[in-house]
Every structure is written in C-alpha cells, then in structure tokens.
Design a protein around this motif. Structure first.
Motif, PDB file in Angstrom:
ATOM      1  N   THR A  45       0.802  -1.216   0.000  1.00 37.96           N
ATOM      2  CA  THR A  45       0.000   0.000   0.000  1.00 37.96           C
ATOM      3  C   THR A  45       0.838   1.271   0.000  1.00 37.96           C
ATOM      4  N   GLN A  46       2.136   1.164   0.010  1.00 41.25           N
ATOM      5  CA  GLN A  46       2.971   2.368  -0.018  1.00 41.25           C
ATOM      6  C   GLN A  46       2.702   3.137  -1.305  1.00 41.25           C
ATOM      7  N   GLY A  47       2.499   4.430  -1.148  1.00 34.21           N
ATOM      8  CA  GLY A  47       2.283   5.272  -2.312  1.00 34.21           C
ATOM      9  C   GLY A  47       0.845   5.359  -2.775  1.00 34.21           C
ATOM     10  N   LEU A  48      -0.040   4.527  -2.231  1.00 34.67           N
ATOM     11  CA  LEU A  48      -1.447   4.605  -2.621  1.00 34.67           C
ATOM     12  C   LEU A  48      -2.102   5.790  -1.945  1.00 34.67           C
ATOM     13  N   THR A  49      -2.994   6.435  -2.640  1.00 39.48           N
ATOM     14  CA  THR A  49      -3.754   7.536  -2.052  1.00 39.48           C
ATOM     15  C   THR A  49      -5.229   7.243  -2.208  1.00 39.48           C
ATOM     16  N   ASP A  59      -1.762   8.499   4.608  1.00 40.21           N
ATOM     17  CA  ASP A  59      -2.242   9.537   5.519  1.00 40.21           C
ATOM     18  C   ASP A  59      -3.170   8.996   6.595  1.00 40.21           C
ATOM     19  N   ASP A  60      -3.631   7.787   6.476  1.00 40.70           N
ATOM     20  CA  ASP A  60      -4.585   7.210   7.424  1.00 40.70           C
ATOM     21  C   ASP A  60      -3.854   6.696   8.661  1.00 40.70           C
ATOM     22  N   MET A  65      -2.989  -0.295  11.818  1.00 39.04           N
ATOM     23  CA  MET A  65      -3.747  -1.207  12.679  1.00 39.04           C
ATOM     24  C   MET A  65      -4.636  -2.129  11.851  1.00 39.04           C
ATOM     25  N   LEU A  66      -5.240  -1.583  10.803  1.00 43.99           N
ATOM     26  CA  LEU A  66      -6.088  -2.389   9.934  1.00 43.99           C
ATOM     27  C   LEU A  66      -5.258  -3.475   9.249  1.00 43.99           C
ATOM     28  N   GLN A  67      -4.084  -3.107   8.769  1.00 48.80           N
ATOM     29  CA  GLN A  67      -3.212  -4.078   8.107  1.00 48.80           C
ATOM     30  C   GLN A  67      -2.720  -5.135   9.091  1.00 48.80           C
ATOM     31  N   ASP A  68      -2.449  -4.747  10.349  1.00 47.00           N
ATOM     32  CA  ASP A  68      -2.080  -5.726  11.374  1.00 47.00           C
ATOM     33  C   ASP A  68      -3.202  -6.740  11.587  1.00 47.00           C
ATOM     34  N   GLU A  69      -4.416  -6.238  11.664  1.00 52.31           N
ATOM     35  CA  GLU A  69      -5.560  -7.135  11.867  1.00 52.31           C
ATOM     36  C   GLU A  69      -5.793  -8.032  10.658  1.00 52.31           C
ATOM     37  N   TYR A  70      -5.623  -7.493   9.457  1.00 52.76           N
ATOM     38  CA  TYR A  70      -5.737  -8.328   8.258  1.00 52.76           C
ATOM     39  C   TYR A  70      -4.676  -9.428   8.271  1.00 52.76           C
ATOM     40  N   GLY A  71      -3.453  -9.081   8.671  1.00 46.37           N
ATOM     41  CA  GLY A  71      -2.387 -10.077   8.754  1.00 46.37           C
ATOM     42  C   GLY A  71      -2.729 -11.184   9.730  1.00 46.37           C
ATOM     43  N   LYS A  72      -3.261 -10.809  10.902  1.00 54.64           N
ATOM     44  CA  LYS A  72      -3.665 -11.811  11.901  1.00 54.64           C
ATOM     45  C   LYS A  72      -4.794 -12.690  11.373  1.00 54.64           C
ATOM     46  N   LEU A  73      -5.756 -12.053  10.711  1.00 55.43           N
ATOM     47  CA  LEU A  73      -6.901 -12.790  10.175  1.00 55.43           C
ATOM     48  C   LEU A  73      -6.468 -13.788   9.106  1.00 55.43           C
TER      49      LEU A  73
END
Length: 97
Positions: A45-49, A59-60, A65-73
């Motif tokens: 997701t680097q560079g995505l806007t 910027d979010d 945290m969302l990506q951490d949760e997706y990784g765990k899921l």
C-alpha cells in the motif's frame, strides 16, 4: 495452494522424529506469520492515495492497525504456509538442543 503442496509433499508441519508442537509454539508461529503478512500489506500500500480496502493510503493513522488485523486474520484462517515452516524450524531447533 498450501493444501495442494501438502498433498504432494506431505504435511507441512510434520514434526521431525515424532516431536509434538505445543499450542504455545503454534500460536507463536501464527503470530510471526501475522506480523510478516502485515508488513507485506504495508509494502503493497505504499504510495497509494485515497480510500481503499487497506486504509486511506499513507495519511490514514489507522491503516497500520487495519493491516495488522488483516495479517492476523489471514494467518488464523490458514495463512500462506509461513507458520508451518516456522513451526517446523522451531521443532528442529528443539530436537537439536
């Protein structure tokens, strides 16, 4: 894909010489896989806007945290095989000790 590899090569988490993985070892391996997958998602997701499935770009403040949760899921739902490989190596290290 992991199921196909298991069918070809046997169980991916097969313990060497009958050693048994403890639930704590399995949890640690899955946690490692979750962290690893979260890092991969961050790289993707680097560079995505703008808004998207992995957050609102760089910027979010909650995207990490969302990506951490997706990784765990992803890891809890079978993952990509990293946890099995880590667990196998943990068991080999236990055998050598």
């Amino acid at each position: 894909m992991v199921a196909q590899l298991a069918a070809i090569y046997g169980p991916l988490a097969a313990a060497p010489d009958g050693l048994q993985a403890t639930p704590a070892m399995r949890r640690a391996a899955e946690e490692f896989e979750g962290v690893n997958l979260a890092q991969v998602l961050r790289g993707l997701t680097q560079g995505l806007t703008g808004p998207g499935l992995l957050g609102n770009g760089e910027d979010d403040p909650f995207a990490a945290m969302l990506q951490d949760e997706y990784g765990k899921l992803i890891s809890r739902s079978g993952g990509v095989g990293v946890a099995d490989a880590v667990l196998r190596e943990m068991l080999k290290g236990q055998e050598a000790a």
